[in-house]
Design a protein around this motif. Structure first.
Motif, PDB file in Angstrom:
ATOM      1  N   MET A   1      -4.879  12.783 -14.886  1.00  0.00           N
ATOM      2  CA  MET A   1      -6.281  13.063 -14.621  1.00  0.00           C
ATOM      3  C   MET A   1      -7.077  13.162 -15.922  1.00  0.00           C
ATOM      4  SD  MET A   1      -8.095  16.244 -12.569  1.00  0.00           S
ATOM      5  CE  MET A   1      -7.740  15.649 -10.925  1.00  0.00           C
ATOM      6  N   GLN A   2      -6.503  13.797 -16.929  1.00  0.00           N
ATOM      7  CA  GLN A   2      -7.193  13.889 -18.216  1.00  0.00           C
ATOM      8  C   GLN A   2      -7.461  12.506 -18.797  1.00  0.00           C
ATOM      9  OE1 GLN A   2      -5.718  16.604 -21.172  1.00  0.00           O
ATOM     10  NE2 GLN A   2      -5.026  18.096 -19.651  1.00  0.00           N
ATOM     11  N   ARG A   3      -6.448  11.647 -18.767  1.00  0.00           N
ATOM     12  CA  ARG A   3      -6.610  10.293 -19.304  1.00  0.00           C
ATOM     13  C   ARG A   3      -7.664   9.519 -18.504  1.00  0.00           C
ATOM     14  NH1 ARG A   3      -1.642   8.559 -18.932  1.00  0.00           N
ATOM     15  NH2 ARG A   3      -1.919   7.657 -16.862  1.00  0.00           N
ATOM     16  N   THR A   4      -7.597   9.635 -17.176  1.00  0.00           N
ATOM     17  CA  THR A   4      -8.553   8.919 -16.331  1.00  0.00           C
ATOM     18  C   THR A   4      -9.971   9.417 -16.549  1.00  0.00           C
ATOM     19  OG1 THR A   4      -6.841   8.554 -14.657  1.00  0.00           O
ATOM     20  CG2 THR A   4      -9.144   8.361 -13.949  1.00  0.00           C
ATOM     21  N   LEU A   5     -10.130  10.728 -16.706  1.00  0.00           N
ATOM     22  CA  LEU A   5     -11.455  11.289 -16.925  1.00  0.00           C
ATOM     23  C   LEU A   5     -12.107  10.676 -18.154  1.00  0.00           C
ATOM     24  CD1 LEU A   5     -13.702  13.360 -16.349  1.00  0.00           C
ATOM     25  CD2 LEU A   5     -12.384  15.019 -17.701  1.00  0.00           C
ATOM     26  N   VAL A   6     -11.403  10.634 -19.256  1.00  0.00           N
ATOM     27  CA  VAL A   6     -11.954  10.076 -20.490  1.00  0.00           C
ATOM     28  C   VAL A   6     -12.249   8.585 -20.322  1.00  0.00           C
ATOM     29  CG1 VAL A   6     -11.503   9.615 -22.927  1.00  0.00           C
ATOM     30  CG2 VAL A   6     -10.838  11.812 -21.935  1.00  0.00           C
ATOM     31  N   GLN A   7     -11.352   7.863 -19.672  1.00  0.00           N
ATOM     32  CA  GLN A   7     -11.552   6.430 -19.466  1.00  0.00           C
ATOM     33  C   GLN A   7     -12.809   6.155 -18.634  1.00  0.00           C
ATOM     34  OE1 GLN A   7      -7.837   5.268 -17.667  1.00  0.00           O
ATOM     35  NE2 GLN A   7      -6.839   4.871 -19.644  1.00  0.00           N
ATOM     36  N   LEU A   8     -13.000   6.931 -17.579  1.00  0.00           N
ATOM     37  CA  LEU A   8     -14.163   6.707 -16.720  1.00  0.00           C
ATOM     38  C   LEU A   8     -15.459   7.098 -17.419  1.00  0.00           C
ATOM     39  CD1 LEU A   8     -12.935   7.817 -13.171  1.00  0.00           C
ATOM     40  CD2 LEU A   8     -12.853   5.566 -14.245  1.00  0.00           C
ATOM     41  N   LEU A   9     -15.441   8.166 -18.210  1.00  0.00           N
ATOM     42  CA  LEU A   9     -16.622   8.549 -18.975  1.00  0.00           C
ATOM     43  C   LEU A   9     -16.970   7.466 -20.000  1.00  0.00           C
ATOM     44  CD1 LEU A   9     -15.889  12.339 -19.558  1.00  0.00           C
ATOM     45  CD2 LEU A   9     -17.687  11.379 -18.102  1.00  0.00           C
ATOM     46  N   ASP A  10     -15.954   6.935 -20.668  1.00  0.00           N
ATOM     47  CA  ASP A  10     -16.185   5.858 -21.636  1.00  0.00           C
ATOM     48  C   ASP A  10     -16.765   4.620 -20.949  1.00  0.00           C
ATOM     49  OD1 ASP A  10     -15.236   7.386 -23.722  1.00  0.00           O
ATOM     50  OD2 ASP A  10     -13.226   6.484 -23.736  1.00  0.00           O
ATOM     51  N   ALA A  11     -16.199   4.256 -19.800  1.00  0.00           N
ATOM     52  CA  ALA A  11     -16.654   3.064 -19.089  1.00  0.00           C
ATOM     53  C   ALA A  11     -18.082   3.246 -18.579  1.00  0.00           C
ATOM     54  CB  ALA A  11     -15.710   2.751 -17.931  1.00  0.00           C
ATOM     55  N   ALA A  12     -18.390   4.429 -18.032  1.00  0.00           N
ATOM     56  CA  ALA A  12     -19.738   4.677 -17.512  1.00  0.00           C
ATOM     57  C   ALA A  12     -20.766   4.650 -18.631  1.00  0.00           C
ATOM     58  CB  ALA A  12     -19.773   6.024 -16.788  1.00  0.00           C
ATOM     59  N   ALA A  13     -20.427   5.243 -19.772  1.00  0.00           N
ATOM     60  CA  ALA A  13     -21.352   5.236 -20.908  1.00  0.00           C
ATOM     61  C   ALA A  13     -21.600   3.810 -21.396  1.00  0.00           C
ATOM     62  CB  ALA A  13     -20.807   6.102 -22.035  1.00  0.00           C
ATOM     63  N   ALA A  14     -20.547   3.010 -21.463  1.00  0.00           N
ATOM     64  CA  ALA A  14     -20.697   1.630 -21.921  1.00  0.00           C
ATOM     65  C   ALA A  14     -21.605   0.842 -20.974  1.00  0.00           C
ATOM     66  CB  ALA A  14     -19.324   0.964 -22.027  1.00  0.00           C
ATOM     67  N   ARG A  15     -21.433   1.028 -19.668  1.00  0.00           N
ATOM     68  CA  ARG A  15     -22.270   0.325 -18.694  1.00  0.00           C
ATOM     69  C   ARG A  15     -23.718   0.807 -18.757  1.00  0.00           C
ATOM     70  NH1 ARG A  15     -19.828  -2.687 -14.692  1.00  0.00           N
ATOM     71  NH2 ARG A  15     -17.551  -2.671 -14.675  1.00  0.00           N
ATOM     72  N   ALA A  16     -23.899   2.073 -19.162  1.00  0.00           N
ATOM     73  CA  ALA A  16     -25.253   2.611 -19.302  1.00  0.00           C
ATOM     74  C   ALA A  16     -25.850   2.322 -20.678  1.00  0.00           C
ATOM     75  CB  ALA A  16     -25.235   4.117 -19.060  1.00  0.00           C
ATOM     76  N   LYS A  17     -25.108   1.586 -21.515  1.00  0.00           N
ATOM     77  CA  LYS A  17     -25.541   1.209 -22.865  1.00  0.00           C
ATOM     78  C   LYS A  17     -25.752   2.444 -23.752  1.00  0.00           C
ATOM     79  CE  LYS A  17     -27.626  -3.090 -21.243  1.00  0.00           C
ATOM     80  NZ  LYS A  17     -28.840  -3.950 -21.169  1.00  0.00           N
ATOM     81  N   LEU A  18     -24.793   3.362 -23.643  1.00  0.00           N
ATOM     82  CA  LEU A  18     -24.781   4.563 -24.475  1.00  0.00           C
ATOM     83  C   LEU A  18     -23.586   4.507 -25.408  1.00  0.00           C
ATOM     84  CD1 LEU A  18     -25.531   7.129 -21.630  1.00  0.00           C
ATOM     85  CD2 LEU A  18     -27.121   6.435 -23.431  1.00  0.00           C
ATOM     86  N   ASP A  19     -23.762   4.945 -26.646  1.00  0.00           N
ATOM     87  CA  ASP A  19     -22.718   4.888 -27.659  1.00  0.00           C
ATOM     88  C   ASP A  19     -22.033   6.240 -27.762  1.00  0.00           C
ATOM     89  OD1 ASP A  19     -21.067   4.464 -29.790  1.00  0.00           O
ATOM     90  OD2 ASP A  19     -22.671   4.088 -31.257  1.00  0.00           O
ATOM     91  N   ARG A  20     -20.851   6.359 -27.164  1.00  0.00           N
ATOM     92  CA  ARG A  20     -20.154   7.644 -27.160  1.00  0.00           C
ATOM     93  C   ARG A  20     -19.618   8.022 -28.537  1.00  0.00           C
ATOM     94  NH1 ARG A  20     -17.837  11.145 -23.082  1.00  0.00           N
ATOM     95  NH2 ARG A  20     -15.768  10.205 -23.211  1.00  0.00           N
ATOM     96  N   THR A  21     -19.582   7.092 -29.472  1.00  0.00           N
ATOM     97  CA  THR A  21     -19.094   7.435 -30.817  1.00  0.00           C
ATOM     98  C   THR A  21     -20.083   8.337 -31.551  1.00  0.00           C
ATOM     99  OG1 THR A  21     -20.076   5.477 -31.868  1.00  0.00           O
ATOM    100  CG2 THR A  21     -17.849   5.243 -30.954  1.00  0.00           C
ATOM    101  N   THR A  22     -21.316   8.405 -31.086  1.00  0.00           N
ATOM    102  CA  THR A  22     -22.315   9.270 -31.718  1.00  0.00           C
ATOM    103  C   THR A  22     -22.331  10.671 -31.105  1.00  0.00           C
ATOM    104  OG1 THR A  22     -24.118   8.640 -30.216  1.00  0.00           O
ATOM    105  CG2 THR A  22     -23.751   7.250 -32.160  1.00  0.00           C
TER     106      THR A  22
END
Length: 253
Positions: free
Chosen positions: A31-52
């Motif tokens: 669940m922890q791994r999936t949570l991070v993966q889904l947050l990363d994917a959603a941010a990318a689709r929303a054109k947000l840079d999670r590295t910042t």
């Protein structure tokens, strides 16, 4: 006076997964791994840079501090929308006990790095919102949905109420949050269901009387009007010798 070099106002984002503690070790790890993966994917689709983002993970939770600026409307509109879509795709082929369902809270306030994580009232507020009874109840009352979103009044008023997103005021339900020492108005949205129809313990959608916030945030004409209807209720006997009952100043067609 003590100065903090990283002091500043930031967009605070907090998410938490439902049912984490009831899973075994392997399921929690997944669940922890999936949570991070889904947050990363959603941010990318929303054109947000999670590295910042400044991010702090604790098991089934993630708290992020995001720089303020032009991305704020996407944080409120596109990011939750894309996260809900990612959750729907992930949960589509899974048994109910294996689904990943999230609460999300959004706030803007003072927040910065500290010696043992994050500090600032913005961090406190977003945590109280995330754990508030209305958003917890909403997820339980709508078992088919994947996400329940709660935003602070400042986010609702400045970003949604001023027309900076595709969302409208009626997409949200006004709720009162009382969590530990925190008391405030917040706004609840549950993608996939009518949030106004959920029985959140009898809490009203909005205060009985209009407020400046209502006038500023809600679009003109929202809500049903029952002008012209009068409901008189009499308890026990009413002595009305020589009295006249009537209505003056009413609405005339």
């Amino acid at each position: 006076m003590q100065l903090h070099e990283q002091f500043g106002r930031r967009f605070c984002v907090s998410v938490d997964a439902e049912g984490y503690g009831g899973r075994d070790d392997c399921a929690q790890h997944d669940m922890q791994r999936t949570l991070v993966q889904l947050l990363d994917a959603a941010a990318a689709r929303a054109k947000l840079d999670r590295t910042t983002w400044l991010r702090q993970g604790v098991g089934d939770e993630e708290l992020s501090l995001v720089p303020l600026g032009p991305d704020e409307p996407r944080m409120v509109d596109d990011f939750p929308r894309q996260l809900d879509a990612e959750l729907a795709r992930y949960n589509r082929s899974r048994d109910p006990a294996e689904r990943l369902r999230l609460r999300m809270a959004l706030h803007v306030g003072v927040a910065y790095r500290a010696d043992n994580g994050f500090a600032g009232q913005g961090v406190v507020v977003v945590s109280r919102l995330l754990n508030a009874a209305p958003v917890r109840s909403a997820l339980k009352l709508a078992p088919a949905v994947n996400l329940a979103l709660i935003v602070s009044d400042v986010v609702f008023t400045d970003v949604i109420g001023q027309g900076h997103t595709t969302l409208v005021a009626d997409d949200f339900r006004r709720v009162e949050v009382s969590e530990k020492e925190y008391r405030a108005t917040a706004w609840l949205r549950v993608p996939g269901t009518d949030v106004h129809r959920l029985d959140l313990g009898g809490a009203p959608d909005q205060p009985a009387g209009p407020t400046p916030e209502d006038a500023r945030a809600r679009p003109t004409g929202s809500g049903a009007s029952r002008s012209g209807l009068v409901n008189n209720i009499f308890n026990n006997e009413v002595h009305a010798d020589h009295a006249t009952f009537g209505i003056s100043g009413g609405v005339h067609g």
